[in-house]
Write an enzyme that holds these catalytic residues in place. Structure first.
Site, PDB file in Angstrom:
ATOM      1  N   HIS A  82       0.830  -1.206   0.000  1.00 41.00           N
ATOM      2  CA  HIS A  82       0.000   0.000   0.000  1.00 41.00           C
ATOM      3  C   HIS A  82       0.868   1.261   0.000  1.00 41.00           C
ATOM      4  O   HIS A  82       0.558   2.244  -0.693  1.00 41.00           O
ATOM      5  CB  HIS A  82      -0.939   0.015   1.208  1.00 41.00           C
ATOM      6  CG  HIS A  82      -1.956  -1.081   1.184  1.00 41.00           C
ATOM      7  ND1 HIS A  82      -2.887  -1.270   2.181  1.00 41.00           N
ATOM      8  CD2 HIS A  82      -2.190  -2.064   0.274  1.00 41.00           C
ATOM      9  CE1 HIS A  82      -3.647  -2.317   1.886  1.00 41.00           C
ATOM     10  NE2 HIS A  82      -3.232  -2.813   0.740  1.00 41.00           N
ATOM     11  N   HIS A 239      -9.111  -2.568  -5.498  1.00 37.66           N
ATOM     12  CA  HIS A 239      -8.030  -2.863  -4.565  1.00 37.66           C
ATOM     13  C   HIS A 239      -7.000  -3.797  -5.202  1.00 37.66           C
ATOM     14  O   HIS A 239      -5.797  -3.691  -4.919  1.00 37.66           O
ATOM     15  CB  HIS A 239      -8.557  -3.487  -3.268  1.00 37.66           C
ATOM     16  CG  HIS A 239      -7.484  -3.579  -2.218  1.00 37.66           C
ATOM     17  ND1 HIS A 239      -7.128  -2.524  -1.410  1.00 37.66           N
ATOM     18  CD2 HIS A 239      -6.649  -4.599  -1.881  1.00 37.66           C
ATOM     19  CE1 HIS A 239      -6.140  -2.882  -0.617  1.00 37.66           C
ATOM     20  NE2 HIS A 239      -5.823  -4.149  -0.881  1.00 37.66           N
ATOM     21  N   ASP A 243      -2.956  -3.162  -5.463  1.00 36.55           N
ATOM     22  CA  ASP A 243      -1.872  -4.100  -5.143  1.00 36.55           C
ATOM     23  C   ASP A 243      -0.922  -4.288  -6.318  1.00 36.55           C
ATOM     24  O   ASP A 243       0.301  -4.419  -6.130  1.00 36.55           O
ATOM     25  CB  ASP A 243      -2.460  -5.459  -4.742  1.00 36.55           C
ATOM     26  CG  ASP A 243      -3.021  -5.462  -3.327  1.00 36.55           C
ATOM     27  OD1 ASP A 243      -2.693  -4.537  -2.552  1.00 36.55           O
ATOM     28  OD2 ASP A 243      -3.787  -6.387  -3.000  1.00 36.55           O
ATOM     29  N   HIS A 266      -0.378 -11.382  -5.186  1.00 32.97           N
ATOM     30  CA  HIS A 266       0.953 -10.841  -4.913  1.00 32.97           C
ATOM     31  C   HIS A 266       2.058 -11.665  -5.569  1.00 32.97           C
ATOM     32  O   HIS A 266       3.043 -11.109  -6.059  1.00 32.97           O
ATOM     33  CB  HIS A 266       1.185 -10.760  -3.402  1.00 32.97           C
ATOM     34  CG  HIS A 266       0.327  -9.747  -2.720  1.00 32.97           C
ATOM     35  ND1 HIS A 266       0.387  -8.402  -2.997  1.00 32.97           N
ATOM     36  CD2 HIS A 266      -0.636  -9.885  -1.764  1.00 32.97           C
ATOM     37  CE1 HIS A 266      -0.481  -7.743  -2.240  1.00 32.97           C
ATOM     38  NE2 HIS A 266      -1.115  -8.627  -1.484  1.00 32.97           N
ATOM     39  N   HIS A 345      42.893 -24.480 -17.753  1.00 32.03           N
ATOM     40  CA  HIS A 345      41.434 -24.535 -17.717  1.00 32.03           C
ATOM     41  C   HIS A 345      40.921 -24.810 -19.124  1.00 32.03           C
ATOM     42  O   HIS A 345      40.850 -23.918 -19.955  1.00 32.03           O
ATOM     43  CB  HIS A 345      40.869 -23.211 -17.178  1.00 32.03           C
ATOM     44  CG  HIS A 345      39.410 -23.282 -16.812  1.00 32.03           C
ATOM     45  ND1 HIS A 345      38.413 -22.837 -17.630  1.00 32.03           N
ATOM     46  CD2 HIS A 345      38.810 -23.774 -15.703  1.00 32.03           C
ATOM     47  CE1 HIS A 345      37.243 -23.025 -17.036  1.00 32.03           C
ATOM     48  NE2 HIS A 345      37.450 -23.595 -15.868  1.00 32.03           N
TER      49      HIS A 345
END
Length: 440
Positions: A82, A239, A243, A266, A345
Site C-alpha cells: 500500500h 483494490h 496491489d 501478490h 582450464h
C-alpha cells in the site's frame, strides 16, 4: 528539454502518521523523509540497532502470502504494497520510509492514508531523469491457479483487471490509466478484503492480528461485512489494481505499458516485477557505453594499481571507464590467450573460469568502495557472494565490461554491491557481493 514529468521526484518535507499494523497488530509510527536522486524507496527500521535500511526492490522480496514482505539478512518489513502503491502512483521516486516496527500502519485498509501523507509532505522535482521502462513486446506471467498477467506496449501506464472470488463470486472488471489524479480518486480509497472462509487459516498462521471491520472488508457468502458501506460497487477489483501498482513498484522503474490481469495476486505480481527487472538489466547491458576514455571520467591501469593491492597475474581490471554518481562504476578487462588460467582450464577449448569473473566483479566493486571510503588506507575485503549466475562462456579475444552498483552500506564498515559482466552486449555473469572495510 526535460519536463517535470520526465524527472525524478521526492517528497518536499518529512511527514508522519501512526496506527496499527494489519498482520502483527503492533502500534507503529511511520515517517516519510525526502531522499536524493537515484536513492529509490528504502524502508528504515528505526526500532533496530544500527537502524538498518531495506531497498524496496524485487531482489529483496521475501514472502508474498496475503501481503508483500521485503528483507535483507534477518531484517524484514511486511505489507509494503500500500505504501509503495501510493508513492509510485503519486510520482515519488526517492524517499525514506522510516518505521519503529516491522509493518506499516494499515489505516482503513486502503492506500488513502498514504496518499494524504504524501500530499502533506508535498512532491518536488529533482535534477535527474527518471528510469522508464517502455514495453516493446508482450510479456506474461501465468500460474496453475488461473492467474494471468500480460504486459503489452502502451504509451501510458494502464491496468485492466478482472477479479473473481471463490466460485466466481463478486466477479468484477475495471480498466484504467494510472495517474496521480486517477489513483487518488479511483484506486487509493479501495480497501483490502478477505473471504470469511480464509479468516480462520490466516489466524492460525499468526496473521491479521490487527484486522477488524474498520480496516478490511469481509465477504461471507453473498454478504459484505464492513464498518462502512462499499466505497465503490467494484471496490474489490480496484483494490487488486492498487496491489498491482504497489508490487510492480519493486521493479524500480516507471512503466509505460498496459497490464492485463486476470485473478491477480501478490505472487504473480512479483513475478512480473522480476521479469521487468531482468529485461531492464539486459537492455542496460546492451545500451551501455563501450568507449574507453582516459582522464577524469575513469582510471587508467596505473591509477587502478594505486588503489588495488592485486598484481599480475591476479589483477583483473585493465581500466575503469567511468563512475556514475557515488553508487555505480563500469570497468573493462580484455581477455587474451596469454591469461595464465587458460594453460590449465580447458586448454583445448579455453574458457575463462567463472571464479575469475567473480574475482573481476569483486575488484571492480572494491574500486567503487574506494570512492565511498575516500581513502587509500582502507580497502573492501570480499566477504560473501550470493545469487551468482553464469549465463554465457567468455573466450580469449573477448572484451569484458564489468558493472558494479552499491546497493547497501553501513557507514565505513560494510557494503553490498550488485555486479554483472557483459560481453558483446550480453550479460555473461552476475551476482551480489558483500564486503567489509579493513586497513591495508
Amino acid at each position: 528539454m526535460s519536463t517535470s514529468l520526465d524527472l525524478q521526484h521526492t517528497v518536499g518535507k518529512t511527514a508522519s502518521l501512526s496506527g496499527t499494523s494489519l498482520h502483527t497488530g503492533e502500534k507503529v509510527s511511520l515517517r516519510l523523509h525526502p531522499a536524493t536522486v537515484d536513492h529509490g524507496i528504502k524502508f528504515k527500521r528505526k526500532d533496530l540497532p544500527d537502524e538498518p535500511t531495506i531497498d524496496a526492490r524485487i531482489d529483496n522480496l521475501k514472502m508474498v502470502e496475503r501481503a508483500t514482505t521485503i528483507g535483507e539478512g534477518s531484517v524484514r518489513v511486511h505489507t509494503v504494497e500500500h505504501v509503495l502503491a501510493a508513492l509510485s502512483a503519486m510520482d515519488v521516486d526517492n524517499a525514506i520510509v522510516e518505521m519503529d516496527a516491522n509493518e506499516p500502519p494499515i489505516g482503513d485498509g486502503s492506500a488513502q492514508p498514504y496518499v494524504d501523507l504524501i500530499k502533506k509532505a508535498g512532491v518536488i522535482a529533482q535534477e535527474e531523469p527518471r528510469k522508464v521502462f517502455h514495453v516493446r513486446e508482450p510479456m506474461h506471467v501465468e500460474s496453475k491457479t488461473g492467474t494471468l498477467l500480460v504486459l503489452l506496449p502502451c504509451e501510458t501506464f494502464r491496468i485492466s483487471c478482472t477479479q473473481a472470488g471463490p466460485n466466481n463470486r463478486f466477479a468484477q472488471f475495471l480498466s484504467m490509466e494510472i495517474t496521480p489524479v486517477t489513483f487518488e480518486r479511483e484506486i487509493a480509497p479501495a480497501r483490502t478484503f478477505v473471504y470469511y472462509e480464509d479468516v480462520g487459516p490466516l489466524m492460525e498462521k499468526n496473521l491479521i492480528k490487527g484486522g477488524s471491520l474498520e480496516n478490511a472488508i469481509v465477504v461471507r457468502g453473498e454478504a459484505v461485512l464492513s464498518k462502512d458501506p462499499l466505497r465503490f460497487t467494484d471496490e474489490f477489483v480496484r483494490h487488486k489494481i492498487l496491489d498491482i501498482v504497489g508490487d510492480l513498484a519493486l521493479a524500480g522503474l516507471r512503466i509505460r505499458g498496459h497490464v492485463v490481469a486476470v485473478k491477480p495476486g501478490h505472487a504473480a505480481n512479483a513475478e512480473l516485477a522480476r521479469a521487468l527487472a531482468r529485461e531492464q538489466t539486459r537492455r542496460s547491458a546492451m545500451s551501455g557505453s563501450h568507449a574507453m576514455p582516459i582522464g577524469d571520467a575513469g582510471l587508467d591501469t596505473g591509477e587502478v594499481m594505486k588503489i588495488l593491492p592485486h598484481r599480475y597475474p591476479f589483477l583483473m581490471v585493465d581500466r575503469v571507464i567511468g563512475f556514475e554518481g557515488e553508487n555505480k562504476i563500469t570497468a573493462v578487462k580484455c581477455i587474451t590467450i596469454n591469461e595464465p588460467f587458460f594453460q590449465g582450464h580447458f586448454p583445448g577449448h579455453p574458457v575463462m573460469p567463472g571464479v575469475m569473473q567473480v574475482e573481476a566483479m569483486a575488484q571492480v566493486a572494491s574500486l567503487l568502495l574506494f570512492k565511498l571510503t575516500k581513502t587509500t588506507s582502507r580497502i573492501g575485503y570480499f566477504m560473501s557472494a550470493d545469487s551468482i549466475k553464469f549465463r554465457k562462456p567468455v573466450f580469449p579475444g573477448d572484451t569484458m565490461f564489468i558493472h558494479a552498483e552499491l546497493t547497501r552500506s553501513r557507514g565505513e564498515r560494510m557494503a553490498k554491491t550488485k555486479c554483472h559482466c557483459v560481453v558483446n552486449d550480453a550479460v555473461v555473469s552476475e551476482g551480489e557481493l558483500m564486503f567489509t572495510f579493513l586497513d591495508k
